[in-house]
Design a protein around this motif. Structure first.
Motif, short mmCIF file in Angstrom:
data_model
loop_
_atom_site.label_atom_id
_atom_site.label_comp_id
_atom_site.label_asym_id
_atom_site.label_seq_id
_atom_site.Cartn_x
_atom_site.Cartn_y
_atom_site.Cartn_z
N HIS A 29 -14.47 -85.61 92.50
CA HIS A 29 -14.87 -84.39 93.23
C HIS A 29 -13.72 -83.47 93.55
CE1 HIS A 29 -18.71 -86.56 93.80
NE2 HIS A 29 -19.18 -85.35 93.68
N LYS A 30 -12.57 -84.06 93.82
CA LYS A 30 -11.43 -83.20 94.17
C LYS A 30 -10.72 -82.65 92.93
CE LYS A 30 -10.59 -85.38 98.61
NZ LYS A 30 -9.82 -86.59 98.94
N ALA A 31 -11.00 -83.24 91.79
CA ALA A 31 -10.43 -82.70 90.56
C ALA A 31 -11.15 -81.40 90.19
CB ALA A 31 -10.57 -83.72 89.43
N LYS A 32 -10.40 -80.36 89.91
CA LYS A 32 -11.01 -79.08 89.54
C LYS A 32 -10.90 -78.86 88.03
CE LYS A 32 -11.56 -78.78 93.80
NZ LYS A 32 -12.82 -79.48 94.16
N VAL A 33 -11.94 -78.36 87.45
CA VAL A 33 -11.95 -78.10 86.00
C VAL A 33 -10.78 -77.21 85.63
CG1 VAL A 33 -13.21 -77.04 84.11
CG2 VAL A 33 -14.43 -78.42 85.79
N GLU A 34 -10.53 -76.23 86.48
CA GLU A 34 -9.44 -75.30 86.20
C GLU A 34 -8.10 -76.02 86.13
OE1 GLU A 34 -9.77 -71.76 88.45
OE2 GLU A 34 -8.60 -70.74 86.89
N GLU A 35 -7.92 -76.97 87.03
CA GLU A 35 -6.66 -77.70 87.04
C GLU A 35 -6.51 -78.54 85.78
OE1 GLU A 35 -6.20 -80.28 90.35
OE2 GLU A 35 -4.16 -80.87 89.76
N ILE A 36 -7.61 -79.16 85.36
CA ILE A 36 -7.57 -79.96 84.13
C ILE A 36 -7.19 -79.06 82.94
CG2 ILE A 36 -8.97 -81.29 82.50
CD1 ILE A 36 -10.54 -82.32 84.99
N VAL A 47 -12.33 -75.83 77.78
CA VAL A 47 -12.87 -77.13 78.20
C VAL A 47 -14.36 -77.20 77.87
CG1 VAL A 47 -13.37 -78.61 80.20
CG2 VAL A 47 -11.16 -77.42 80.04
N TYR A 48 -15.04 -76.08 78.10
CA TYR A 48 -16.49 -76.05 77.89
C TYR A 48 -16.85 -75.90 76.42
CZ TYR A 48 -17.23 -76.12 82.86
OH TYR A 48 -17.26 -76.52 84.16
N GLU A 49 -15.87 -75.58 75.58
CA GLU A 49 -16.13 -75.59 74.14
C GLU A 49 -16.27 -77.03 73.65
OE1 GLU A 49 -16.38 -73.13 71.67
OE2 GLU A 49 -16.62 -71.77 73.38
N TYR A 50 -15.56 -77.94 74.33
CA TYR A 50 -15.55 -79.32 73.88
C TYR A 50 -16.44 -80.25 74.69
CZ TYR A 50 -11.79 -77.88 70.84
OH TYR A 50 -11.07 -77.26 69.86
N PHE A 51 -16.67 -79.87 75.95
CA PHE A 51 -17.50 -80.72 76.81
C PHE A 51 -18.47 -79.82 77.56
CE2 PHE A 51 -13.28 -82.47 76.26
CZ PHE A 51 -13.56 -83.73 75.75
N SER A 52 -19.73 -80.24 77.61
CA SER A 52 -20.74 -79.32 78.13
C SER A 52 -20.69 -79.18 79.65
CB SER A 52 -22.14 -79.77 77.69
OG SER A 52 -22.44 -81.00 78.30
N SER A 53 -20.04 -80.10 80.32
CA SER A 53 -19.93 -79.99 81.78
C SER A 53 -18.80 -80.87 82.28
CB SER A 53 -21.23 -80.44 82.44
OG SER A 53 -21.41 -81.82 82.25
N LYS A 54 -18.44 -80.68 83.53
CA LYS A 54 -17.41 -81.51 84.15
C LYS A 54 -17.83 -82.97 84.07
CE LYS A 54 -15.10 -82.09 88.63
NZ LYS A 54 -15.18 -81.78 90.07
N LYS A 55 -19.10 -83.21 84.32
CA LYS A 55 -19.63 -84.56 84.29
C LYS A 55 -19.45 -85.18 82.91
CE LYS A 55 -23.23 -85.72 87.55
NZ LYS A 55 -24.46 -85.19 88.13
N GLU A 56 -19.81 -84.40 81.89
CA GLU A 56 -19.67 -84.97 80.55
C GLU A 56 -18.21 -85.21 80.23
OE1 GLU A 56 -21.48 -83.04 76.93
OE2 GLU A 56 -19.72 -84.11 76.13
#
Lengths: 197, 197, 197, 197
Positions: A29-36, A47-56
């Motif tokens: 939860h504390k990990a941000k997609v932007e940071e990744i 990130v969303y080109e390769y994975f459809s969501s943070k969850k995935e």
DNA sequence: AATGAATGAGTATTCATTCAT
DNA sequence: AATGAATGAATACTCATTCAT
């Protein structure tokens, strides 16, 4: 599965490695997609080109980690012959793995409950695979006359739990320098000889 | 600490019990303060009269659960005399506890990583307390000549891990009817006699 | 339905009125929820206390506008007796409505396609209601011998379309000062007498 | 302007035709550039070789549609002589156009407000052109003694609105099989003779 | 003490657009 | 000219927390 060993340079692997680092450091939860994305050196949209969501992304990272872990085990247990040595080797490999990949281990230890049934199921299946593997080993040991007769299911779970518990201690306490041989001998001693005088 | 046994009727206990139910069912992040308030039969604001934040509510609920667990242990281990029986009793109590309080057990099993350092530390301390307790038992067994000489720290952790692992299996698989006696005998057999023929 | 007439001060009505203004000025997609909240003098979250989504807010605002429009019609057509006067009155009311509530009219004119099937259907139903109303009027005129025999469905649609078209011209050109009486006389003249010499 | 009649095979026309289909089916905001590119059988980037933005693509598609519509009108009204027949022919052509090109008609009906002032203005200009054309027709009819004296501006708008309204009904209700002749006769009857007995 | 209406900080996700190939 | 992988600006929505009653 070499996606996580650091050698692959394609975007997907870059992102998976960055995800492993960030999720391990901060939890889901504390990990941000932007940071990744930043950590991976790509744009957020990529990130969303390769994975459809943070969850995935988490799911895939988790699977990669687990596969990598299992892969290592399988590869290095192939040569062993005696059951006792194989069991001992499981402990050795587990402890070594934890020492070398504490980030990944942290994830495997902590984030079980984060993502919901599907991944949880997958993880339990993998765990059951490991336990089944240990069960087979023990059964083989009994058949070969190396080990006494016992409930192999319980024995396998006890062994697995013990190894995980001791490994968890290393992770939690952040211990880097441990005498793996000594610990293995002690654990194996307990399992082989018991604690009774 | 009787806050969680269902008999106390003050608001604080009501909220704690509701929190235990909702957190157990949904995990920390998916549990909503509003739902806990609803479940407790109080207004949302009232929750904040007793707990300064959702996090603190979780912490307090978690502590209560753990205290309740430890309390139960201490109470029922007081009478035992032989170390072997005490160790066996730890397994019995753990399995019984899990069977009766699977909700709480679920939390203790899954939510370790959710809340951040402070609670995590507290939980680890409690765990270390339990391990220390087991260590003492084993040491006492060695001193009394019941048990052979060994690294009591590792032995305690192996024992603890094994018990947790077998208990976890019950939770995860949702097993309600198990032959506690049989499982205990097997586990104790493993620890006392070892697996070697 | 007095939610939109400016007299109600409850939060829901405040938000609906602000939504009508902002949606009218910017259209659905360019209108920002935050801006509507600001315009209504409430927090962003408050909007979501009363409406589950931007879409629903639009739907409710749209319904309120339409109801308000229909309400006005019904109220003021009640007294008329002759069919010719009633038809004339429909034109008068429509033009007056547009002059006084050009914001709302703009929405009714432009945002048909924005929100998807459900609302579209609702709007078409309302439109069909109006046409059916006009149809009845014309039929009554025929029955009373005021009007000649004709296809009332087509006649009603032609009348409705004509009124909307002329009204639309007022909205689009932003004409505020028009001689409503003159326009009505001309339209009625066309419909009553035809264009043939 | 034959870009939309399906015969041209250059990339620009392919894209315009795909855009017409996708915009008609989904509306401006839900239509994705990628989908239009896919539908046109070209790469996403290629769309931007021919149109500087999604908006411009819409504008160009819209203009093409309108031109095509007007073109058809002009071509087929050239031969008519009597004003009455020309007016009747406008209705016929409009209804036929709608039946044959309901996709394009849908756009002309629904997407007025989508794109902002510039295109809106352009569309209004085109509409005013059509109305001016009708106005001229009616004026000519008056001059020729075919029609009675009247406010030609209002008459033209009423006629235009009526035709659009009846056409809209066909689109909205998805009516494919209509007796165009019957409807035209009725509408012309209304306009020529009026509704008064 | 108890309440719940009001709030707004915080974030995952979309998609038009760019540009290296 | 043609492409599509990469991008990041832009925005609806959630929910813990506050505070007037």
């Amino acid at each position: 599965m070499t996606e996580l060993d650091g050698s692959s340079t394609d975007k997907r692997s870059q992102i998976l490695r960055a995800a492993a680092r960030v999720f391990a450091a901060k939890g889901f939860h504390k990990a941000k997609v932007e940071e990744i994305a930043l950590e991976a050196g790509v744009g957020k949209g990529t990130v969303y080109e390769y994975f459809s969501s943070k969850k995935e992304l988490f799911r895939e990272m988790f699977k990669s980690c687990s596969m990598f872990y299992l892969e290592t085990f399988r590869r290095r247990l192939a040569d062993e012959k005696s059951v006792k040595y194989k069991l001992r080797q499981i402990i050795v490999l587990h402890l070594e793995f934890i020492q070398r990949h504490s980030e990944i281990a942290m994830i495997l230890l902590h984030e079980h409950a984060e993502i919901g049934e599907q991944l949880h199921q997958w993880m339990l299946e993998k765990q059951e695979e490991k336990i089944a593997f240990i069960k087979e080993l023990i059964q083989q040991g009994i058949d070969d006359g190396e080990l006494r007769n016992m409930d192999v299911d319980i024995a396998a779970r006890v062994f697995f739990g013990a190894v995980v518990a001791v490994g968890g201690r290393l992770i939690i306490h952040g211990i880097k320098e441990v005498d793996v041989d000594y610990i293995c001998d002690e654990i194996m001693g307990l399992f082989l000889e018991g604690i009774k005088k």
